[in-house]
Design an enzyme around this catalytic site. Structure first.
Site, PDB file in Angstrom:
ATOM      1  N   HIS A 165     -45.493  15.403   1.163  1.00  0.00           N
ATOM      2  CA  HIS A 165     -45.806  16.818   0.982  1.00  0.00           C
ATOM      3  C   HIS A 165     -44.940  17.354  -0.151  1.00  0.00           C
ATOM      4  O   HIS A 165     -43.781  16.957  -0.306  1.00  0.00           O
ATOM      5  CB  HIS A 165     -45.504  17.597   2.267  1.00  0.00           C
ATOM      6  CG  HIS A 165     -45.310  19.071   2.051  1.00  0.00           C
ATOM      7  ND1 HIS A 165     -44.057  19.661   1.974  1.00  0.00           N
ATOM      8  CD2 HIS A 165     -46.205  20.080   1.872  1.00  0.00           C
ATOM      9  CE1 HIS A 165     -44.196  20.960   1.769  1.00  0.00           C
ATOM     10  NE2 HIS A 165     -45.481  21.245   1.708  1.00  0.00           N
TER      11      HIS A 165
ATOM     12  N   ASN B 231     -44.434  21.225  -2.576  1.00  0.00           N
ATOM     13  CA  ASN B 231     -44.839  22.606  -2.798  1.00  0.00           C
ATOM     14  C   ASN B 231     -43.886  23.223  -3.806  1.00  0.00           C
ATOM     15  O   ASN B 231     -42.669  23.051  -3.703  1.00  0.00           O
ATOM     16  CB  ASN B 231     -44.795  23.391  -1.480  1.00  0.00           C
ATOM     17  CG  ASN B 231     -45.120  24.856  -1.656  1.00  0.00           C
ATOM     18  OD1 ASN B 231     -44.234  25.660  -1.950  1.00  0.00           O
ATOM     19  ND2 ASN B 231     -46.372  25.200  -1.477  1.00  0.00           N
TER      20      ASN B 231
ATOM     21  N   HIS C  71     -34.936   9.950  -2.112  1.00  0.00           N
ATOM     22  CA  HIS C  71     -33.832  10.902  -2.131  1.00  0.00           C
ATOM     23  C   HIS C  71     -33.068  10.869  -3.451  1.00  0.00           C
ATOM     24  O   HIS C  71     -32.600  11.920  -3.918  1.00  0.00           O
ATOM     25  CB  HIS C  71     -32.902  10.643  -0.954  1.00  0.00           C
ATOM     26  CG  HIS C  71     -33.359  11.292   0.309  1.00  0.00           C
ATOM     27  ND1 HIS C  71     -32.972  12.567   0.666  1.00  0.00           N
ATOM     28  CD2 HIS C  71     -34.204  10.864   1.282  1.00  0.00           C
ATOM     29  CE1 HIS C  71     -33.540  12.881   1.827  1.00  0.00           C
ATOM     30  NE2 HIS C  71     -34.290  11.875   2.218  1.00  0.00           N
TER      31      HIS C  71
ATOM     32  N   GLY D 104     -54.543  36.870   4.598  1.00  0.00           N
ATOM     33  CA  GLY D 104     -55.963  36.794   4.302  1.00  0.00           C
ATOM     34  C   GLY D 104     -56.315  35.686   3.345  1.00  0.00           C
ATOM     35  O   GLY D 104     -57.306  35.774   2.616  1.00  0.00           O
TER      36      GLY D 104
ATOM     37  N   ARG E 225     -57.360  31.770   2.038  1.00  0.00           N
ATOM     38  CA  ARG E 225     -58.548  30.961   2.300  1.00  0.00           C
ATOM     39  C   ARG E 225     -58.203  29.878   3.314  1.00  0.00           C
ATOM     40  O   ARG E 225     -57.423  28.974   3.038  1.00  0.00           O
ATOM     41  CB  ARG E 225     -59.052  30.343   1.008  1.00  0.00           C
ATOM     42  CG  ARG E 225     -60.343  29.572   1.145  1.00  0.00           C
ATOM     43  CD  ARG E 225     -60.870  29.207  -0.238  1.00  0.00           C
ATOM     44  NE  ARG E 225     -62.140  28.530  -0.153  1.00  0.00           N
ATOM     45  CZ  ARG E 225     -62.281  27.202  -0.140  1.00  0.00           C
ATOM     46  NH1 ARG E 225     -61.202  26.438  -0.182  1.00  0.00           N
ATOM     47  NH2 ARG E 225     -63.484  26.654  -0.102  1.00  0.00           N
TER      48      ARG E 225
END
Length: 303
Positions: A107, A109, A146, A259, A261
């Protein structure tokens, strides 16, 4: 200098492109399809999804740029000064679920938040990171992951790598299970301590480090032989991923409350998963090793 939202947006769109290209190259025949969408409250995004690739069972790499006039409760609970301010959030978020149980889920972000852009003192910050969730752990993979993360943030402060590593361990923790989601990586949020230019440079360094951290691991493990036992354990452990994202993840909560998607927000969920009541690994088994070695606190970069 004032925050340059346009520059952040341009970088994040290019990052989405480069990550998708790198993952397609690693998979082989798999290709991402593109789903462009708009949000009634303001903004939109570009979600890219690969399903049933040769290596990647499901992979989602999503870009979003959304805006609004009022923040949801998840954003103002700890920052009451943001209540009532117009805001914008732009980011790239991805989750990769490989088919082979010996290839870990990953993952990443990276995001930017801006509120009160039309005021004398706008509020802004960067956040992001990446973390690794193995099913069958390999020390060489955890160390590489890491050390790549550490190298990405080292130029920006001698204390940041350790701080962001510990932050990641604390954040990706299933409190109701009393166990970490995986072997961690790095995580930061509400970050503006270096000023806009250097904080943005940090974000780019983290975003650019994801593929060098992940692709070598995929390449090493994608041809590893596996059977029903390994697949069932992978599906069981994927349940932990679902639990974290739906119960604890602040990004999921922010997206749903603002709100966003739903399809794009929940793209992080694996395509197949299972829950077994009170399942315990057999002592001395490879499955037990995950709990005993890889889900224990450790500074892997120093291994």
């Amino acid at each position: 200098m004032p925050p340059d939202l346009a520059a952040v947006r341009t970088y994040l769109l290019s990052l989405q492109d480069s990550i998708c290209q790198g993952l397609e190259a690693e998979d082989g025949p798999g290709r991402f399809r593109t789903d462009e969408w708009t949000r009634a409250e303001g903004g939109g995004g570009r979600t890219r999804i690969m399903t049933e690739g040769a290596v990647l069972e499901k992979a989602g790499v999503a870009f979003s740029h959304v805006r609004g006039t009022k923040l949801p409760p998840s954003a103002t609970a700890h920052r009451p000064e943001l209540a009532g301010k117009a805001w914008e959030a732009v980011g790239v978020s991805l989750v990769i679920h490989p088919r082979n149980p010996y290839v870990p889920t990953s993952h990443a972000n990276v995001r930017f938040f801006l509120a009160g852009a039309d005021t004398p003192n706008p509020v802004w910050w960067f956040g992001g990171g990446f973390d690794l969730t193995p099913y069958y752990g390999f020390e060489e993979d955890a160390v590489h992951w890491h050390r790549t993360a550490q190298a990405a943030v080292a130029p920006f402060g001698t204390d940041l790598a350790d701080k962001f590593r510990r932050w990641c361990d604390d954040y990706f923790y299933l409190k109701h299970r009393r166990e970490p989601r995986g072997v961690g990586g790095l995580f930061f949020d509400d970050f503006n301590a270096l000023g806009f230019e250097q904080s943005f440079a940090l974000l780019r360094s983290v975003g650019d480090a994801y593929l060098p951290a992940y692709r070598p691991i995929v390449a090493r493990r994608k041809y590893h032989l596996w059977g029903d036992r390994e697949r069932n354990f992978q599906l069981y452990r994927r349940g932990r991923y679902v639990e974290f994202n739906l119960v604890w993840d602040r990004g999921t909560l922010f997206g749903l409350q603002s709100g966003g998607r739903t399809e794009s927000i929940l793209m992080s969920l694996p395509p197949l998963v299972r829950w077994d009541y009170d399942w315990q690994p057999e002592p001395g088994s490879p499955e037990a090793k995950l709990y005993e070695v890889f889900l224990q606190p450790r500074d892997w970069a120093k291994a």
